[in-house]
Every structure is written in C-alpha cells, then in structure tokens.
Design a protein around this motif. Structure first.
Motif, short mmCIF file in Angstrom:
data_model
loop_
_atom_site.label_atom_id
_atom_site.label_comp_id
_atom_site.label_asym_id
_atom_site.label_seq_id
_atom_site.Cartn_x
_atom_site.Cartn_y
_atom_site.Cartn_z
N UNK A 94 -0.27 5.15 6.67
CA UNK A 94 0.68 6.25 6.79
C UNK A 94 1.73 6.00 7.87
N UNK A 95 1.48 5.05 8.74
CA UNK A 95 2.46 4.80 9.80
C UNK A 95 3.31 3.57 9.54
N UNK A 96 2.84 2.73 8.63
CA UNK A 96 3.56 1.49 8.35
C UNK A 96 4.94 1.82 7.78
N UNK A 97 5.98 1.16 8.29
CA UNK A 97 7.32 1.44 7.75
C UNK A 97 7.41 1.03 6.29
N UNK A 98 8.21 1.78 5.53
CA UNK A 98 8.36 1.49 4.12
C UNK A 98 9.05 0.16 3.88
N UNK A 99 9.91 -0.21 4.77
CA UNK A 99 10.72 -1.41 4.51
C UNK A 99 11.12 -2.03 5.84
N UNK A 100 11.71 -3.18 5.73
CA UNK A 100 12.14 -3.87 6.93
C UNK A 100 13.50 -3.33 7.36
N UNK A 101 13.61 -3.06 8.61
CA UNK A 101 14.93 -2.67 9.13
C UNK A 101 15.69 -3.94 9.45
N UNK A 102 16.93 -3.95 9.02
CA UNK A 102 17.69 -5.17 9.32
C UNK A 102 18.22 -5.16 10.74
N UNK A 142 0.82 -1.20 0.00
CA UNK A 142 0.00 0.00 0.00
C UNK A 142 0.86 1.25 0.00
N UNK A 143 1.90 1.24 0.84
CA UNK A 143 2.72 2.44 0.92
C UNK A 143 3.45 2.68 -0.40
N UNK A 144 3.88 1.59 -1.04
CA UNK A 144 4.53 1.75 -2.33
C UNK A 144 3.59 2.42 -3.32
N UNK A 147 11.10 6.60 -5.91
CA UNK A 147 10.31 5.79 -4.98
C UNK A 147 11.24 4.87 -4.20
N UNK A 148 12.17 4.23 -4.91
CA UNK A 148 13.09 3.33 -4.23
C UNK A 148 13.94 4.09 -3.22
N UNK A 149 14.44 5.25 -3.64
CA UNK A 149 15.26 6.04 -2.73
C UNK A 149 14.48 6.35 -1.46
N UNK A 150 13.25 6.82 -1.65
CA UNK A 150 12.44 7.18 -0.49
C UNK A 150 12.20 5.98 0.40
N UNK A 151 11.90 4.84 -0.25
CA UNK A 151 11.63 3.65 0.53
C UNK A 151 12.81 3.29 1.40
N UNK A 152 14.01 3.50 0.86
CA UNK A 152 15.19 3.10 1.62
C UNK A 152 15.57 4.14 2.66
#
Lengths: 933, 208
Positions: free
Chosen positions: B200-208, A867-869, A883-888
């Motif tokens: 809106x609060x869910x993290x974009x990615x997994x933190x390692x 969803x966030x993507x 988008x990838x940059x922001x995600x990271x």
C-alpha cells in the motif's frame, strides 16, 4: 587472484574452523554448506571484506535477502573502519526497479561490492549494463535455491560463459534441500559451475573441537507441561489433521503417500511437501482436495497459535477462522471445509472458548457497556504455563545474581529472552511489565503478595476481546449473511460508547487496582489519535491492546523494570539490569548476543540454530560465562518439531558426505558453451540459394518482456543459444519475429486470467498489432500434460463455464489467434526455435513501442509495481484506462485511499470515483443499508 | 464465405469419413447429422473442425496437410481437434504448432474422446454467444471485493483479510494503519505485515 591478499586485512573470525573455511575459500572456488547457526554470514562478510579492501573490484553478491543485505553492509563498514582500508567501498544495493538504468550503469563502472536482486541482475547482464568480463567475482548466498532453471543458475551461466577467470563462491546453511532427487549434490554443483564442496556439519571434527574444546555453555533444560485444555486442543487439531490426510489419501489414489502420516504433519513445511507431491496432478485434483490442502496449512497455523498466543488471542483467531470459512451469501453449495464437521473441530472451538470464559453473553449487553464484563459471563482466563515458568526463572536469576554479585568476567548482567516471533515478544514484554499488578478486587483479600500472575493482563485482553467480538459479529453478519441484516444496532450508539474508552462509573470498582498505570496511558493514546469518529473508535480499540509500549516497539528491545514506571526522558539503560526480549532472527541473532553480552539467556521456544550460536559465542569469548535456560512444552508439537528438525539436518549431512565421497568428477564444467552451434547456425543448408543469408548471419533473437524473467523460459531460450533481449513490453510476452507475438500462460495463470478477463484484453491488444498472435499454454515440466477434467458433464455449461468452454469462447472470439500447447518450458524452447526457423529477427525498438499510449510514448521509465497494479484492478468500477490514469496521477495506494470523493471523481469520472471512494471508506461495522454496487 | 447447403441451424454436420469415430458417442447435447463436407465437422456457419489422432499422425504425417489443403481456405475459424493418444507427443506437437501458423488452423488438444466430443458441442453451442464470461467482470459482493483486494499481496489469505478489516473498520483505516498496529492482529506475522505495508505504500510508478 591472490595478489590482493597482501593488503593487511583484519579478520574477525575467532574460531579455528571459521579460519579454515576462510583460507580454503581464498584459495579455491567452492560450495560451502555449513550447519545452521555456525555463523555463515560472518565468514561471508570477512571474505567480502578481504576483496573489498584490495579495491578496484566488481564483485556481485547474489541471492542475499533484504535483512542479510543490511547485516553485510554494516559488517563491511565496520571491517573497513577496523582495518582502515582506504580502498574499501562497502556494499552497494541494487534492489528495486525504481533505480534508473543510468544510475545503475554509473555504479557498475565505479566498481565495488554489489548486492543485486536476481531479476534485475539478469536483465542488466543481458542488456550489457554489466559486462561479464569485467566482473571480479560472484558470491552466491542461499545456494540451495539455485536449481537448474532458476534465475541464479542463468546468471552464473552467463557469467561463466564470458568469464572463466573470475572467482565464484557459493554458501548455504540448509543442507536438507541438497538431498532430494537423484544425485542432488552433483546436480547442484553443475548448476553452480563449481567442482568442490566443503561440508561443515556440527559434528565435523574442526567444528566440534572449536566449540567443545574450551568451557562449554551451561544449559538448563526445562520441560513445561501443557495445561489439560491445551492438550485437548492439540489432540483435537491433530485429529483434524489426520482426518484431512485420510481424506486426501482417499481422493487421490495412485500417488506416493508413504510420508503422509501424522508424524510428518508436524514438520515445518508439511503442507508444502503435500502440495509438491500433488503438483503433477494439481489441475486434475478436485475442489475438495485443494480445500483440504489449504486446510492443512490453516491447521498448522492453529497448532502454532495454540502454543504462542495467549488464550484470549487464540480464541479470537479461531473466531476469525470460523467466520472466514462461512460460505458466502447466496451460495447453495456445501463447500465448507471437511474438518469443520468433525467432533474434534467442535472440541477445538469449545475448549478454546472455555479457556477464556464460561457462560453466555448476548450481543445487546456488549453493545451497551463497552469495557465492563457482561453479567452472565464468568472469566476463566487460563494463563500460558510458560509465563509462570519464566517468572520463576527470573526470580532464580535474581537470587543467583544476589548471591554471586560480580563474577570475574566481561559479560553484562543482562538477561536475554529469545522467542519465536515479534508477537510472542510483545506478549512476554507485556506480561513482564504487569505480572505483579493485581486486579483490584483480589488485592484486598490476598496475602501472598509477590506471586506473579497474568491475571491483570488477561482481564484487559478479555475486555478488548469482548469489544472486538461485538464489532466482529456485526461485521461478519453484515458481510456474510443477508438475512441477519435485520438486526439493527444503531451505529451512533456504538461509536459513542467506543470513544469513551473508559468504564462507565458504576463499573469502576473492577478497575481500581491497576487502573492507575495502563488505564491512563490508554486514554492518552486514544485522545491523541482522535481524527474522525471512526478513527477514534479504532484507536481506542488498538490502544487498549497495546499499553504504553509504542515507543519501544520499533526498537526491538526494551528494558523492563516491573516495579518502576518508565519515565518520559531518555537515557541509556544500564546494561547490567536489563531484560532484553528478542525474536529469533537467523544470523542476526549473533549481533544480539554480541551487543547485549548477556549472562543469562532464556530460550522461550526451542531453536537448534540458536543453541549453536550460543556455543559459538561462548567459545569466541573465553572470558564470559553464559547460563542458558531452555524451555519447551513437554509432549507438544513444538518439542517434536525441534527434535525432528535436528535429526533431519543430521541425516542430510550424512547423505551429503556419502554422496560427495562417490561423486563423479566433472572434467569440463563449461561444456555447454559450444562453438559448433554458432558455426552450424551460420551455414544453414536449408536456405535455398542463400538469398536470405543476412537474416541468419546473426544469432537468433527473442524479445522478452522483463516481467517474464520470473519464469524459467528465458533461461532455457538462452540455453538454446538464442539471444534474449529484455524489454518492457506492453503487448505480449515474447516477440519471435516481426509478426509473431506470444502471450505465455501457465495453466494456473490461464485460469486466473480468464477469471478476471485480463486474457481477453491481452489477446485483443495482440490482435491489433501483430499478424500472428499466439497464446502459449505451458504446462509444468513435473506436472501432467492434461487439462483438468470437466467439472460435471451433466450439469451443462451454463452454470459455471469450465476452462474448456472458456477456451472455445476465446477461439470463437479471435479466429486469428493460434494456440500453442507445450508440455514443459523445455518443449516451449524447442517450439520457439521451430517457429523462428528461417524467419526474420524481431525489432526490439518496435516491440517496445507497440501498444504504448501515444501520449506516453518516450516515457522510458514506465516501471509499474506488479502488486499495486493488480490491487488496482480489483477495485470496483475500474477498467484498464482508469488504472493507467490512477497509476500516473496518484502516488500510491495510501494516497488513493485517503483521497476526497470529489477529487477522485474529477480524476476518473463520477461513477468510478464514487465507487472507489465508497470501497475505501465504507465501514464494515455498519449495516449494509446502501444499495449494493 | 461458402456455406455448406442444407445446414440445419442447430446441428453439427459430420463428414461420412468420421463414421465410427468414438468421439461421436460423446456428442450428446447437440444433434448431429452426416453431410458431404470437405472438413470433418462443421460446427458453425464459419467454423469447421478437422480431427487428428496423434497416433495416426505419426504414421502418416502428410495426411493432415492434404486435408487442410482440401479446405481451400474456406471457413474463418478452422479447428484442428487433436487427440493426444501417445506418450511421446513432443515432436508431433512441435510440428503441428508450426503447421498451425503457416496454414491458419487453431489447435485444440483433447485427451479423451469425451473431451473431444465436448469441444464439438461447445463450439456449436457458443456459436452465437457473446464472449462475456471471459471478459473482465468482478464479483458484485462487497465482501468478495474486499477479500480480493486485500489478498493480492502474496501469502495473505482470507482469514487475514477479515481479521484486518474487522480490526480497523474500513479499508482506508486498514491502509493507514502502522505496521505495529497490524502486527497485533492474530495471524498477521511479520512477513505478511511487511508485504501488506509495502503494497500500500509502494509508489505506483517511477518518478522521473
């Protein structure tokens, strides 16, 4: 299996039928369908506990919702404490992608009871993280959702293929889905790999005996009449519904439409029924039809809002509806919803307004003085009839409690008010809190002191409505019509007046009476939250809507004593004089009943399941008396919906019982695990000379993207005895051979991903990495196998390219791309088999690596929220790279929204950064003086 | 690539063997003329099309292979314009999918003569067109953007989106709002509130 039953396990099943079900379940694998409200979760938790107490188990709980997980977790912990089972481990949750593979593996080997999201479980099963042989048993909740192609059925199939010993129990408390289609129960049992079904309707002898044998709960039914205005609106809405339905009938001949009547329009899910019926021709329906179907959903929401919202909120909601259905600027198409043109629609809007105020007010008035009533406006402020009724009941209860002070029982004197949702809850709380406060100007000449009324509440609501209305007109004007740009209201003026949050001095008289209590809190809250000028304005707006309840709101229950201000210190409320307002919440209501032990229950809205819950509660505790008041609007949609709900459940059970009576016996439920297929695969006679025998010695393998597990195709591929390897793929959805990569699109996805350009990028990536990239266009099994017709042949393709012309463009842009057309997922599985025939097997490692950024390769935990993507992609000025940059680089959407402009620019470039910053921070109340993006 | 001679730049070349095919009646917006070509239709400098009716294909499954072979690898994009005119199309289509992979033809399905004719027209018209309309592009209107952004989480509709921003003033404040505040907006039930807040609060990615 029952060797662990020896351990002493304390159960909490007071009623006889519950114990019956439990015993049956311990002995046999079966599907239990229980009538709603008879406490299915209680049986589940007891059952789980009985296994948990024995220890050394690996039990999977499939299909539980988030709420149920919490409930079951708590209940298991409680059970473990009560029966002092040392070996019990309680419930472990696996419900996010965010848990790493390593942790999951460790958890599974430790054992215990796991509630796992189906999408994760299936991947763990396929990748061998959970070994089916090691599973002690599986418990399926919401068995009605297990259809042939569902993930749950897939899970059960894998489990049963490898493990024939473990137990398998399925539960459901909604019988209705089991009655659609041909031999539905038998099919369902097949999907569940079960042979026995136990049905417990409310009229089952054991249930009836348990609930009616002892003292029954006393129920007083109160029919509250609607006001004339409400009735008018309801009739008008129904008229709109009827018109919409006949519009649907007219434009969609040749579809089974017997059910499309006004009567069935009152059903809870009428719009979904229509949608399902239209599904076979959905992509051939006209724009108008789709719009009408959407309208039906909207109209149903309006019907619901009419009964639950107060007059002001209802009017406000209608304002938003009206604004949202305005055509976008610049569009010449007449695409407004048909029902808006009816007289009845006009009735809805005018009557709704008349319930709130009479007369007109100009926008300029509003802009000047925020909190005062404009001069030309005469408030009407109709109250909800149920409010007065509620107050009356409360008085009666008070008298009752006064006359018989302490009855001989163990229930508290608490009063439980149950209503539909949190919003109604809030409304009731607010009403109860201030129903004895009068607006100042009336208090002077009023004799009847103790008559409760919502006047004060309504006036406050109206004031906040007017403030909102002013902003909203600006807002919708700015957003939706270019020509109104000229109306120039200065922003500073607005903000300044909004911030004060207090009436101007000359208007003070109106506020005098009740201003003391809520008035001050309002500004208090406003002051605390002053962060920026805009925030302050919003805060004061919000604060006006919600007086002094902030701290209690989260708790879900609140004690209210209308004559006493709440103090600022904490203490436990005395349960004896407490009014608890709570929304219906499925099985969790049992907890509420158990915890509050109310002597009086007021059902503000009808709910069949809750009545049964009270029955269960009443019969479980012989020493408590409960008096129930049951309220509904006479002749309303609410009443009819309740009655038809009860009737449909009863019918469903009768049909199920009948079907079970003459159901065919399945002798071998594991028939689809066929060893012959393996054999045939090994000696494939089509291989000339046997030179390539090595390739076929192993079963055929397909690499599937984990996100694809939402669709039914992986399950079907597995059913065709292919090995499904779940992987996180960057390029493509399915990899069949080292050269063939497939992007799957359903027709609806296809339209969507053409529109946002995603498909172009996906195909581009496939072209780069694979020799034979393919686009699979998959139609739904139940739907017709055609694309939608051309919009208009004479209009030409230049105006708005339709699906066909986009396909042509795609084919021209990528001559190497092959298109597979499949009429259903079943067909797709066949085609995959044909394509894979004699080909080499794909290498999962390579498939995963392809398309990965070299810098990020090796980063195994690349799980992004879907969803966030998608939300990121809708932001202006962003391409895939950004988008990838922001995600990271950014934690989440909230952080992104609150970033400073210069930081954003540093991260993603000046242009994109500025645009993103402006997207988040642009105020919609302002005029659009900034040049458009 | 071997270009057929005397190909008018603006007309579709039709093989004489297609004479009488009803789909020609629906080719109206683009001119066409008969020409001696190995394919059935030539719809661009490097694009040709073969016409196949599934009804015929079922009776003579070898026909289409011969035709493809006769193309001798000419043309960059070879369309197999297939008319679905039978009910049990599954087996034929499965075989054709396999064929398309081996013989480098792209299958386009049409369900009526009009649709097939339209495809021919489209291939010709878009011969030199850039694929801009299928590339990523977004609406230029702020209001559309706004609505698009907010309606991404499931079950949130346009009305809700407007209600949300109109209450909070800007997207940023709407994102920062607490669930309780959002719950006060008419039309925002618990489920929607939760979906929005999670999104809106869910993290974009997994933190390692």
């Amino acid at each position: 299996m029952s060797n662990d039953a020896r351990t002493a396990v304390k159960l909490s099943l007071p009623l006889e039928f519950q114990q019956d079900i439990f015993k049956e379940l311990r002995e046999d694998n079966e599907l239990v369908i229980l009538a709603r409200g008879l406490g299915i979760l209680r049986i589940v938790t007891n059952l789980l506990h009985s296994y948990d107490a024995a220890g050394n188990n690996l039990i999977l709980l499939v299909g539980a919702s988030e709420r149920e997980n919490v409930w079951i977790g708590e209940a298991l912990a409680e059970h473990a404490a009560v029966s002092q089972a040392a070996k019990a481990r309680g419930l472990s949750l696996v419900n996010t992608d965010l848990m790493t593979v390593g942790t999951r593996e460790k958890m599974y080997t430790q054992g215990g009871i796991f509630s796992i999201t189906s999408r994760i479980l299936i991947i763990d099963l396929l990748s061998g993280l959970v070994q089916p042989e090691k599973i002690t048993g599986v418990v399926v909740l919401h068995a009605e959702k297990v259809t042939a192609t569902s993930l749950e059925a897939f899970i059960l199939r894998i489990y049963r293929q490898k493990n024939k010993e473990g137990f398998l129990k399925a539960f459901s408390d909604s019988p209705e889905p089991f009655t659609t289609g041909f031999a539905p129960l038998a099919n369902m049992m097949k999907n569940l790999f079960l042979q026995k079904a136990a049905l417990y309707p409310r009229y089952h002898v054991a249930v009836a005996n348990s609930l009616e044998g002892r003292k029954r709960a006393e129920v007083i039914e109160l029919e509250v009449p609607m006001t004339d205005a409400m009735r008018d609106i309801q009739n008008a809405v129904l008229e709109c519904v009827e018109a919409s339905i006949s519009e649907l009938r007219r434009s969609n001949s040749g579809i089974e439409m017997e059910d499309w009547t006004l009567d069935s329009a009152l059903h809870r899910n009428f719009d979904t029924i229509i949608r399902r019926q239209l599904d076979p021709v959905w992509h051939r329906t006209t724009f108008k039809t789709r719009q009408v179907v959407r309208d039906l959903t909207l109209l149903r929401t309006i019907l619901h809002a009419l009964l639950t919202y107060d007059a002001v909120d209802f009017n406000r909601y209608l304002d938003t509806v009206l604004a949202a259905s305005q055509p976008p600027p610049g569009s010449t198409k007449q695409n407004q919803s048909p029902w808006l043109f009816l007289d009845a629609a006009d009735t809805i809007f005018t009557v709704a307004k008349r319930r709130v105020y009479k007369g007109k007010f100009a926008n300029q008035d509003l802009a000047k003085n925020t909190n005062a009533m404009p001069e030309g406006l005469e408030p009407v402020l109709e109250e909800q009839p149920k409010w007065a009724q509620l107050a009356e009941i409360l008085q009666e209860i008070e008298q009752d409690a006064y006359l018989n002070p302490t009855p001989q029982d163990s229930s508290n004197g608490a009063i439980l008010v149950m209503c539909g949702d949190q919003n109604t809850c809030r409304q009731i709380r607010e009403y109860l809190q201030i129903m004895y406060i009068k607006p100042a100007d009336e208090q002077d000449d009023d004799d009847e002191e103790n008559e409760p009324s919502a006047k004060f509440l309504m006036r406050r609501k109206l004031r906040s409505y007017l403030t909102w209305k002013r902003d909203f007109t600006n807002f919708s004007a700015a957003l939706f019509s270019e020509n109104q740009k000229a109306i120039n209201t200065s922003t500073e003026n607005k903000v300044g007046s909004g911030k004060s949050g207090r009436p101007p001095p000359n208007k003070r008289r109106r506020m005098r009476g009740g201003g003391a209590a809520p008035g001050t809190t309002r500004t208090d809250i406003g002051a605390v939250r002053t962060a920026g000028d805009r925030d302050a304005h919003i805060a004061s707006l919000m604060a006006e809507l919600q007086p002094s309840e902030l701290e209690t709101m989260q708790k879900g229950e609140i004690g209210v004593d209308p004559l006493d201000n709440m103090e600022d210190y904490y203490e436990l409320f005395n349960m004896n004089d407490l009014i608890v307002v709570h929304p219906y919440d499925g099985d969790l209501d049992e907890h509420v009943l158990e915890e509050t032990k109310p002597r009086y229950v007021i059902m503000y809205e009808p709910d069949a399941a809750f009545i049964r819950r009270i029955e269960v509660y009443r019969s479980s505790h012989t020493d408590r008396t409960v008096k129930v008041f049951f309220m509904y609007y006479g002749g309303s949609v609410e009443e009819q919906r309740y009655l038809s709900g009860v009737r449909r459940e009863k019918d469903a059970f009768s049909r199920l019982i009948k079907e079970r009576g003459n159901m065919a016996m399945t002798i071998n439920p594991h028939a689809n695990v066929d060893p012959q297929e393996d054999f045939l695969r090994k000696i494939n006679t089509r291989i000339a000379g046997g030179g390539r025998l090595a390739a076929t010695a192993q079963p055929p393998r397909v690499v599937v993207d984990v996100r694809e597990f939402r669709s039914s195709l992986p399950s079907l591929l597995h059913g065709k005895s292919m090995v499904v390897v779940p992987c996180m793929l960057t390029v493509g959805d399915y990899v069949l051979t080292p050269h063939i990569c497939i992007e799957r699109k359903s027709v609806r996805d296809l339209i969507g991903s053409f529109a946002n350009g995603r498909l172009f990028n996906q195909v581009e990536a496939m072209m780069e990495h694979y020799k034979s990239p393919m686009l699979l266009i998959e139609f739904d099994a139940g739907k017709s196998f055609t694309l939608e017709p051309f919009t208009d042949l004479s209009a030409g393709s230049a105006a708005a390219p339709d699906l066909q012309s986009k396909l042509v463009m795609l084919a021209l842009a990528f001559p190497r791309l092959r298109i597979i057309w499949s009429s259903s997922p079943y067909q797709t599985a066949e085609i995959f088999l044909a394509l894979k025939n004699q080909a080499e097997e794909p290498d999962p490692m390579r498939a995963v690596q392809l398309g990965l950024d070299p810098g990020m390769a090796g980063d195994e935990a690349r799980t992004f929220g879907q969803v966030t993507q998608e939300m990121l992609r809708t932001l202006p000025g962003l391409n895939e790279k950004v988008v990838t940059t922001l995600t990271l680089e950014v934690e989440n959407m909230t952080e992104l929204a609150n970033m400073e402009e210069k930081d954003l620019c540093k991260l993603i470039g000046t242009d994109a950064g500025r645009r993103v910053y402006r997207f988040f921070n642009r105020s919609v109340y302002e005029d659009f003086t900034v040049p458009t993006l | 690539q071997a270009l057929p001679s005397r190909s008018g730049p603006s007309s579709i070349l039709v093989s004489p063997r297609q004479k009488g095919n009803p789909i020609l009646n629906s080719v109206r917006t683009v001119a066409w003329e008969y020409s001696d070509i190995p394919a059935d239709y030539v719809v661009g400098a490097t694009t040709c099309a073969l016409f196949l009716s599934l009804k015929y294909h079922r009776l003579h499954p070898e026909y289409i292979f011969n035709r493809i072979r006769d193309l001798k690898g000419q043309y960059k994009l070879r369309i197999l314009l297939t008319m679905v005119d039978i009910e049990n199309h599954e087996d034929s289509l499965r075989d054709l999918s396999k064929t398309s992979l081996i013989n480098n033809v792209t299958i386009m399905l049409a369900w009526s003569a009009q649709e097939a004719g339209r495809y021919l027209e489209l291939f010709k018209t878009f011969e030199h067109a850039a694929p801009t309309s299928i590339k990523a592009q977004q609406s230029e209107h702020y209001s559309d953007r706004l609505v698009d952004f907010i309606t991404v989480p499931r079950s949130i509709n346009k009305t809700d989106a407007l209600g949300l921003v109109s209450n909070f003033g800007s997207v940023r404040t709407a994102i920062n709002a607490t669930p309780e505040e959002i719950g006060l907006i008419a039309g925002w039930g618990e489920k929607k509130v939760q979906r929005w807040c999670n999104a809106v609060r869910e993290p974009f990615r997994v933190k390692k």
